[in-house]
Write a protein that holds these residues in place. Sequence first.
Motif, short mmCIF file in Angstrom:
data_model
loop_
_atom_site.label_atom_id
_atom_site.label_comp_id
_atom_site.label_asym_id
_atom_site.label_seq_id
_atom_site.Cartn_x
_atom_site.Cartn_y
_atom_site.Cartn_z
N LEU A 24 42.54 -34.33 -43.28
CA LEU A 24 43.31 -33.47 -44.17
C LEU A 24 42.39 -32.69 -45.11
CD1 LEU A 24 46.02 -32.54 -45.41
CD2 LEU A 24 45.90 -34.55 -46.88
N LYS A 25 41.42 -33.35 -45.69
CA LYS A 25 40.47 -32.69 -46.59
C LYS A 25 39.70 -31.59 -45.86
CE LYS A 25 39.55 -36.54 -49.72
NZ LYS A 25 38.52 -37.47 -50.16
N CYS A 27 40.62 -29.88 -43.28
CA CYS A 27 41.55 -28.78 -43.02
C CYS A 27 41.74 -27.93 -44.28
CB CYS A 27 42.89 -29.32 -42.55
SG CYS A 27 44.13 -28.06 -42.21
N LEU A 28 41.97 -28.58 -45.42
CA LEU A 28 42.18 -27.85 -46.67
C LEU A 28 40.94 -27.06 -47.09
CD1 LEU A 28 44.17 -30.50 -48.72
CD2 LEU A 28 45.04 -28.41 -47.68
N VAL A 29 39.77 -27.64 -46.94
CA VAL A 29 38.53 -26.95 -47.28
C VAL A 29 38.37 -25.71 -46.42
CG1 VAL A 29 36.01 -27.11 -47.18
CG2 VAL A 29 37.32 -28.94 -48.23
N TYR A 31 40.78 -23.83 -45.22
CA TYR A 31 41.66 -22.79 -45.75
C TYR A 31 41.15 -22.26 -47.09
CZ TYR A 31 45.40 -23.13 -42.33
OH TYR A 31 46.13 -23.07 -41.18
N TYR A 32 40.70 -23.13 -47.97
CA TYR A 32 40.25 -22.71 -49.28
C TYR A 32 39.03 -21.81 -49.22
CZ TYR A 32 43.41 -26.17 -51.31
OH TYR A 32 44.51 -26.90 -51.67
N CYS A 41 47.17 -15.12 -50.12
CA CYS A 41 47.81 -15.86 -51.21
C CYS A 41 47.83 -15.03 -52.50
CB CYS A 41 47.09 -17.18 -51.46
SG CYS A 41 47.31 -18.36 -50.13
#
Length: 68
Positions: A24-25, A27-29, A31-32, A41
Amino acid sequence: AFTKCCQETGLLMVVKCRQENTALKDCLVGYYSDPLFYEECKTEYLKQREEYRATGIKKKRQKLSSNV
């Protein structure tokens, strides 16, 4: 996968869901750190802010599905 693991495991999720949490981390990194996603965004936020300033009416937040 992380949410499902946490729901099934309960309080032991800290120990048992490490692999899902790492995924999960990562994946988020991804996107960020994506400049195109950031701009998308930002554009959406500015559009909503402009609409609120014009009407004074807040729009309800969109709920994301948990199976993304």
